[in-house]
Design a protein around this motif. Structure first.
Motif, short mmCIF file in Angstrom:
data_model
loop_
_atom_site.label_atom_id
_atom_site.label_comp_id
_atom_site.label_asym_id
_atom_site.label_seq_id
_atom_site.Cartn_x
_atom_site.Cartn_y
_atom_site.Cartn_z
N ALA A 17 0.88 -1.11 -0.19
CA ALA A 17 0.12 0.16 -0.01
C ALA A 17 0.77 1.28 -0.03
CB ALA A 17 -0.76 0.05 1.24
N SER A 18 2.19 1.20 0.40
CA SER A 18 3.03 2.16 0.63
C SER A 18 3.87 2.50 -0.67
CB SER A 18 4.01 2.28 1.93
OG SER A 18 4.75 1.09 1.65
N MET A 19 3.60 1.74 -1.57
CA MET A 19 4.47 1.61 -2.87
C MET A 19 3.62 2.42 -3.88
SD MET A 19 6.96 -0.13 -2.02
CE MET A 19 7.71 -1.36 -0.81
N VAL A 20 4.26 3.02 -4.72
CA VAL A 20 3.57 3.88 -5.75
C VAL A 20 3.16 3.01 -6.89
CG1 VAL A 20 4.81 6.03 -5.08
CG2 VAL A 20 5.91 4.52 -6.62
N TYR A 21 3.85 1.75 -6.97
CA TYR A 21 3.46 0.97 -8.10
C TYR A 21 3.12 -0.30 -7.81
CZ TYR A 21 4.50 -2.18 -12.11
OH TYR A 21 4.06 -3.22 -13.07
N PRO A 45 0.31 -8.78 -13.61
CA PRO A 45 0.85 -9.88 -14.22
C PRO A 45 1.08 -9.28 -15.85
CG PRO A 45 -0.47 -10.82 -12.94
CD PRO A 45 -0.61 -9.50 -12.80
N ASP A 46 0.04 -8.57 -16.19
CA ASP A 46 0.01 -8.06 -17.64
C ASP A 46 0.93 -6.79 -18.08
OD1 ASP A 46 -2.01 -9.87 -18.12
OD2 ASP A 46 -3.52 -8.80 -17.54
N ASP A 47 1.42 -6.07 -17.11
CA ASP A 47 2.51 -5.31 -17.35
C ASP A 47 3.59 -5.59 -18.37
OD1 ASP A 47 0.67 -3.64 -15.83
OD2 ASP A 47 1.76 -3.55 -14.04
N SER A 48 4.10 -4.62 -18.88
CA SER A 48 5.18 -4.90 -19.70
C SER A 48 6.29 -4.91 -18.94
CB SER A 48 5.39 -3.71 -20.90
OG SER A 48 5.57 -2.65 -20.34
N THR A 49 7.54 -5.39 -19.88
CA THR A 49 8.81 -5.27 -18.78
C THR A 49 9.33 -3.99 -18.37
OG1 THR A 49 9.50 -7.41 -19.93
CG2 THR A 49 11.29 -6.26 -19.07
N GLY A 50 9.24 -2.85 -19.21
CA GLY A 50 9.48 -1.58 -19.05
C GLY A 50 8.73 -0.73 -17.88
N THR A 51 7.56 -1.16 -17.78
CA THR A 51 6.74 -0.86 -16.77
C THR A 51 6.84 -1.41 -15.57
OG1 THR A 51 4.77 -0.52 -18.40
CG2 THR A 51 4.29 -0.54 -15.94
N LYS A 52 7.36 -2.60 -15.40
CA LYS A 52 7.74 -3.36 -14.25
C LYS A 52 9.11 -2.67 -13.74
CE LYS A 52 5.23 -7.54 -15.07
NZ LYS A 52 5.58 -9.12 -15.20
N LEU A 88 10.52 0.11 -14.32
CA LEU A 88 10.37 1.58 -14.04
C LEU A 88 9.67 1.75 -12.65
CD1 LEU A 88 10.01 3.61 -17.20
CD2 LEU A 88 12.00 3.33 -15.88
N GLY A 89 8.39 0.86 -12.56
CA GLY A 89 7.70 0.87 -11.03
C GLY A 89 8.55 0.40 -10.07
N SER A 90 9.32 -0.67 -10.30
CA SER A 90 9.87 -1.47 -9.20
C SER A 90 10.98 -0.39 -8.77
CB SER A 90 10.50 -2.53 -9.69
OG SER A 90 11.58 -2.38 -10.67
N THR A 123 9.76 -11.68 0.96
CA THR A 123 8.88 -12.73 0.19
C THR A 123 7.66 -12.24 -0.29
OG1 THR A 123 8.24 -13.99 2.03
CG2 THR A 123 10.61 -14.31 1.17
N ARG A 124 6.78 -11.52 0.52
CA ARG A 124 5.52 -11.15 0.06
C ARG A 124 5.29 -9.96 -0.59
NH1 ARG A 124 2.89 -9.94 5.53
NH2 ARG A 124 0.88 -9.98 4.39
N LEU A 125 6.56 -9.30 -0.98
CA LEU A 125 6.60 -8.11 -1.79
C LEU A 125 6.57 -8.64 -3.52
CD1 LEU A 125 9.28 -5.65 -0.39
CD2 LEU A 125 7.04 -5.51 -0.37
N PRO A 126 6.26 -7.89 -4.28
CA PRO A 126 6.22 -7.99 -5.64
C PRO A 126 7.61 -8.48 -6.16
CG PRO A 126 4.86 -6.29 -5.66
CD PRO A 126 5.67 -6.46 -4.11
N GLU A 127 7.74 -9.46 -7.09
CA GLU A 127 9.03 -9.91 -7.58
C GLU A 127 10.09 -8.97 -7.97
OE1 GLU A 127 11.01 -13.33 -10.41
OE2 GLU A 127 8.95 -12.89 -10.47
N TRP A 128 9.55 -7.94 -8.91
CA TRP A 128 10.43 -6.99 -9.48
C TRP A 128 10.82 -5.98 -8.32
CZ3 TRP A 128 12.34 -5.92 -14.57
CH2 TRP A 128 12.01 -6.86 -15.60
N THR A 129 10.01 -5.54 -7.83
CA THR A 129 10.04 -4.81 -6.39
C THR A 129 11.22 -5.12 -5.58
OG1 THR A 129 7.99 -3.73 -6.72
CG2 THR A 129 9.16 -3.35 -4.67
N THR A 130 11.18 -6.64 -5.17
CA THR A 130 12.19 -7.17 -4.14
C THR A 130 13.52 -7.10 -4.86
OG1 THR A 130 10.53 -8.77 -3.40
CG2 THR A 130 12.68 -9.17 -2.93
N TRP A 131 13.71 -7.54 -6.01
CA TRP A 131 15.10 -7.45 -6.86
C TRP A 131 15.56 -5.92 -6.94
CZ3 TRP A 131 18.10 -11.61 -6.80
CH2 TRP A 131 17.41 -12.63 -7.08
N ALA A 132 14.62 -5.14 -7.17
CA ALA A 132 15.17 -3.69 -7.35
C ALA A 132 15.67 -3.07 -5.99
CB ALA A 132 14.07 -2.71 -7.88
#
Length: 278
Positions: free
Chosen positions: A100-104, A108-115, A117-119, A225-234
């Motif tokens: 909820a505190s994340m801006v993005y 699953p349908d988002d593009s790689t670029g969107t994921k 930048l959002g992460s 582990t409960r965070l989105p995958e791309w956000t976790t790696w970023a």
């Protein structure tokens, strides 16, 4: 008569000296000891000593380094195994429900670029929180506000053990279908949290202190582990870069904190794991 006496005295001295040299075994023993210890003395040309002591010291140094590595890897391995077991045993909520505190919010349908930048945006927000917390901690320590620091740490630890740990305990009971009344649940959770606070910030056997610190690390890892995958790696990448700056930069907050503690010859008030007795 005088010449004859002189010659007789010389003959007696020579005969007695020969008898002493032939019959005294101490000189031969001393010569043997010198010959035995001669190879242990430094060479007059090179000044070098035998390599036996150096080899023994190198072996001891390698053994010490190996022991240090093992003592560090033990709690890390235990934490990883505990996290894997909890994630596979407990049905954790779907990823993204705590963002909820994340801006993005990753879809699953988002593009790689969107994921990507959002992460990065989510990771920068997380980094800003870390920087603000670290700077506040350094300021409080610099001005010796130790009561505020320990109160802050104790409250955070109590919330982590009591709230998030209790939530994990509830999910474990739900997943394994184990019955437990609310009174027993509250009693166990209360004792678990209070004993953890006492073990970390006051006095307890070393094993109990280490066990609670491993549990805290596991709970924090479960959160990620409960965070989105791309956000976790970023977050992992950006925090690793920030750690280099915070530790190696001359005015980095962690470097300032360590230098201040060294000048005062005081321990840093933090959750530090002591692996010397593990």
């Amino acid at each position: 008569m005088s010449s004859q006496q002189f010659s007789i005295d010389n003959e007696d001295d020579e005969s007695s000296g020969g008898l002493i040299n032939n019959d005294n075994p101490t000189e031969e023993v001393n010569m043997e000891e010198q010959s035995d210890t001669a190879h242990l003395l430094p060479s007059p040309i090179t000044g070098s000593v035998p390599d036996d002591d150096e080899d023994d010291e190198e072996e001891e140094t390698l053994e010490d380094y190996a022991g240090v590595v093992v003592t560090i890897l033990q709690p890390v391995a235990i934490t990883m195994l505990l996290v894997v077991w909890i994630v596979r045993t407990i049905n954790l909520p779907i990823r993204g429900t705590i963002s909820a505190s994340m801006v993005y919010e990753e879809q699953p349908d988002d593009s790689t670029g969107t994921k990507f930048l959002g992460s990065i945006a989510n990771a920068l927000i997380f980094l800003a929180i870390i920087i603000a917390t670290t700077v506040l901690f350094v300021i409080l320590y610099k001005y010796r506000c130790l009561k505020i620091i320990y109160g802050w740490l104790m409250m955070s630890t109590c919330m982590l053990l009591g709230m998030f740990g209790g939530y994990m305990f509830y999910l474990f009971l739900y997943s394994t279908n184990m019955p437990l009344d609310i009174i027993s649940f509250s009693f166990l959770l209360w004792n678990f949290s209070i004993v953890g606070i006492m073990a970390i910030f006051w006095h307890a056997p070393a094993k109990i202190n280490q066990a609670y610190l491993v549990i805290i690390s596991a709970l924090m890892a479960i959160y990620f582990t409960r965070l989105p995958e791309w956000t976790t790696w970023a977050i992992l990448a950006i925090v690793a870069i920030y750690d280099l700056f915070a530790v190696l930069c001359p005015r980095g907050p962690l470097k300032v904190l360590v230098e201040t503690a060294q000048e005062r010859k005081e321990p840093i008030p933090a959750l530090l794991y002591n692996a010397s007795v593990f």
